[in-house]
Design an enzyme around this catalytic site. Structure first.
Site, mmCIF file in Angstrom:
data_model
loop_
_atom_site.group_PDB
_atom_site.id
_atom_site.type_symbol
_atom_site.label_atom_id
_atom_site.label_comp_id
_atom_site.label_asym_id
_atom_site.label_seq_id
_atom_site.Cartn_x
_atom_site.Cartn_y
_atom_site.Cartn_z
ATOM 1 N N ARG A 37 5.066 -3.682 9.490
ATOM 2 C CA ARG A 37 5.840 -3.021 8.455
ATOM 3 C C ARG A 37 5.532 -3.699 7.117
ATOM 4 O O ARG A 37 5.242 -4.885 7.058
ATOM 5 C CB ARG A 37 7.346 -3.138 8.740
ATOM 6 C CG ARG A 37 8.188 -2.351 7.747
ATOM 7 C CD ARG A 37 9.673 -2.677 7.823
ATOM 8 N NE ARG A 37 10.407 -1.868 6.838
ATOM 9 C CZ ARG A 37 11.678 -2.039 6.521
ATOM 10 N NH1 ARG A 37 12.388 -2.997 7.082
ATOM 11 N NH2 ARG A 37 12.258 -1.257 5.617
ATOM 12 N N HIS A 38 5.631 -2.924 6.053
ATOM 13 C CA HIS A 38 5.468 -3.483 4.716
ATOM 14 C C HIS A 38 6.535 -4.540 4.442
ATOM 15 O O HIS A 38 7.507 -4.684 5.187
ATOM 16 C CB HIS A 38 5.581 -2.375 3.663
ATOM 17 C CG HIS A 38 6.871 -1.625 3.740
ATOM 18 N ND1 HIS A 38 8.068 -2.126 3.276
ATOM 19 C CD2 HIS A 38 7.169 -0.407 4.261
ATOM 20 C CE1 HIS A 38 9.035 -1.261 3.494
ATOM 21 N NE2 HIS A 38 8.525 -0.206 4.101
ATOM 22 N N ARG A 41 11.126 -4.513 -0.371
ATOM 23 C CA ARG A 41 10.891 -3.492 -1.403
ATOM 24 C C ARG A 41 12.186 -3.112 -2.093
ATOM 25 O O ARG A 41 13.292 -3.460 -1.637
ATOM 26 C CB ARG A 41 10.303 -2.235 -0.769
ATOM 27 C CG ARG A 41 11.184 -1.629 0.326
ATOM 28 C CD ARG A 41 10.844 -0.174 0.587
ATOM 29 N NE ARG A 41 11.483 0.355 1.781
ATOM 30 C CZ ARG A 41 12.744 0.769 1.850
ATOM 31 N NH1 ARG A 41 13.531 0.660 0.780
ATOM 32 N NH2 ARG A 41 13.241 1.267 2.962
ATOM 33 N N ARG A 107 3.685 0.718 -1.209
ATOM 34 C CA ARG A 107 4.176 -0.530 -0.621
ATOM 35 C C ARG A 107 3.368 -0.965 0.594
ATOM 36 O O ARG A 107 3.260 -2.160 0.866
ATOM 37 C CB ARG A 107 5.656 -0.420 -0.272
ATOM 38 C CG ARG A 107 6.039 0.708 0.669
ATOM 39 C CD ARG A 107 7.550 0.773 0.834
ATOM 40 N NE ARG A 107 8.001 1.916 1.605
ATOM 41 C CZ ARG A 107 8.262 3.126 1.097
ATOM 42 N NH1 ARG A 107 8.092 3.332 -0.200
ATOM 43 N NH2 ARG A 107 8.681 4.108 1.860
ATOM 44 N N ASP A 281 8.648 0.757 9.043
ATOM 45 C CA ASP A 281 9.552 0.415 10.141
ATOM 46 C C ASP A 281 9.567 1.492 11.212
ATOM 47 O O ASP A 281 9.645 1.198 12.407
ATOM 48 C CB ASP A 281 10.961 0.127 9.635
ATOM 49 C CG ASP A 281 11.468 1.148 8.631
ATOM 50 O OD1 ASP A 281 10.747 2.119 8.318
ATOM 51 O OD2 ASP A 281 12.606 0.964 8.140
#
Length: 414
Positions: A37-38, A41, A107, A281
């Site tokens: 996942r990034h 943010r 992102r 996610d």
């Protein structure tokens, strides 16, 4: 009333997860796939009555953008991967060693870039360059409308139909009714609609994370029940059945498996050692659900699913690990029906029902009337006030957690 059948709860979402320790003899890593996942943010949106909806003041990079914290998280994750694969990857990037794929979202693209900064730190050559002090590494992507690997469900008609059926089930509608009053109250306070009220959990979570004082009205609703409402609506239901898993996580899992098989057979070209997928996610949840090892919890920033092909005593094995924090070692997961160190052939056998033969063909298929699917809900995701919506669960084989699973006959939508 739909006919329900309680199925054996095979610990699909509660399998024992243990931290990887040095004493575990797991063999040598010969190939790895990492889907993460990034990082941290800004909120992707706000709500009308949000006291912090001044974007320029509170979220200067813009909604949904990776923060400096998120950059640091992925740099640290990349540094961890460098340490983990120090015997596998040379210090200098080469296209024949590593391949990086990202969704076409700012992102995730920036997360991939920061991750690579940690995975491939500057070498003596780059440090000698006065203007460029990093290794320039390509990040591959496709627009969502053309991405048939990481987000293939965006343009999959069958996936959309199956999702509609799922949300018409008695059980799902029971939860909707049980949460209706909460969402109505939240929507009134927030100045939004009931259909978007569950998504406020993400906004509130981030604002709290940034030490912004939340309005008093949120106290009865945040973090619960909004957290589990978002979890069920936005994540579990998106890949809560074998068919949905097959059409969401199936394509990327298929590529991971094919790469391992080709690596073993000497036919992987280029003969790479690492594939990285920078995603969201929802992708992490989809993959964990497809592997039957999802724990029923929201996915933290920079979490990673690590699937590795290993060699031990001349035989190929697969390990699945979940790193849900940059502060801790990953947890070694055990697929139901296999050991932590799972023989490759057994891994392929256990996952074949969620790996599509041809994604495009399956997406174009019509859903047959009378067909059934199994909807699996991790017990950790069910709040006490929803328990009446489901059959009494059974815990089999002594596993700590369990899933509630039942048959749903399809019917035509009007």
């Amino acid at each position: 009333m739909m006919h329900l059948v309680l199925l054996a709860a095979l610990a699909a979402y509660g399998v024992v997860a243990v931290p990887i320790q040095a004493e575990h003899d797991l063999g040598n890593i010969v190939f790895a796939s990492v889907l993460f996942r990034h990082g941290d943010r800004a909120p992707t949106s706000s709500y009308p009555n949000d006291p912090y909806n001044d974007v320029a003041k509170y979220w200067p990079r813009g909604y949904g953008q990776l923060s400096e914290i998120g950059e640091e998280q992925h740099y640290r994750l990349g540094s961890y991967l460098r340490q983990r694969y120090s015997d596998l990857l040379p210090l200098t990037y080469n296209t024949n060693d590593t391949y990086i794929r990202s969704t076409d979202v700012d992102r995730t693209l920036v997360s991939a870039r920061c991750n690579l900064e940690g995975l491939y730190p500057p070498t003596e050559r780059t440090l000698s360059q006065p203007s460029i002090r990093f290794q320039a590494i390509p990040i591959h992507t496709e627009t969502s409308s053309n991405d048939d690997l990481i987000v293939p469900f965006y343009n999959c008609a069958k996936y959309t139909t199956l999702s509609s059926y799922l949300k018409l089930t008695d059980e799902y509608q029971c939860v909707v009714n049980a949460t209706a009053q909460v969402l109505e109250e939240v929507a009134e306070f927030a100045g939004t609609t009931t259909s978007s009220a569950s998504g406020l959990h993400d906004v509130l979570f981030i604002e709290e994370l940034y030490n912004l004082t939340l309005p008093d009205w949120v106290k009865p609703y945040y973090p619960q029940p909004l957290r589990n409402i978002e979890l069920l609506e936005g994540f579990i239901s998106a890949a809560g059945t074998t068919q949905l898993q097959r059409l969401s996580a199936g394509p990327v899992l298929k590529q991971m498996i094919e790469n391992m098989q080709n690596k073993l057979n000497g036919t992987l070209s280029p003969d790479r050692k690492l594939y990285i997928y920078s995603a969201h996610d929802s992708n992490v949840v989809n993959l964990l659900q497809a592997l039957k090892v999802f724990n029923g919890q929201l996915v933290p920033y920079a979490s990673a699913v690590i699937i590795e092909l290993r060699e031990k005593l001349g035989s190929p094995y697969v390990t699945v690990s979940y790193k849900n924090s940059t502060e801790t070692e990953p947890y070694l997961l055990q697929l139901p029906g296999c050991a932590h160190l799972c023989p490759l052939d057994r891994f392929v056998e256990l996952t074949k029902e969620v790996v599509p033969d041809d994604e495009a063909t399956e997406c174009a298929e019509a859903v047959e009337e009378g067909e059934t699917m199994d909807f699996q809900v991790p017990s950790a995701a069910i709040l006490p006030e929803w328990e009446h919506c489901f059959n009494e669960p059974k815990i089999l084989f002594g596993f700590k957690h369990h899933v509630i699973s039942f048959k749903i006959p399809f019917f035509k939508l009007l």
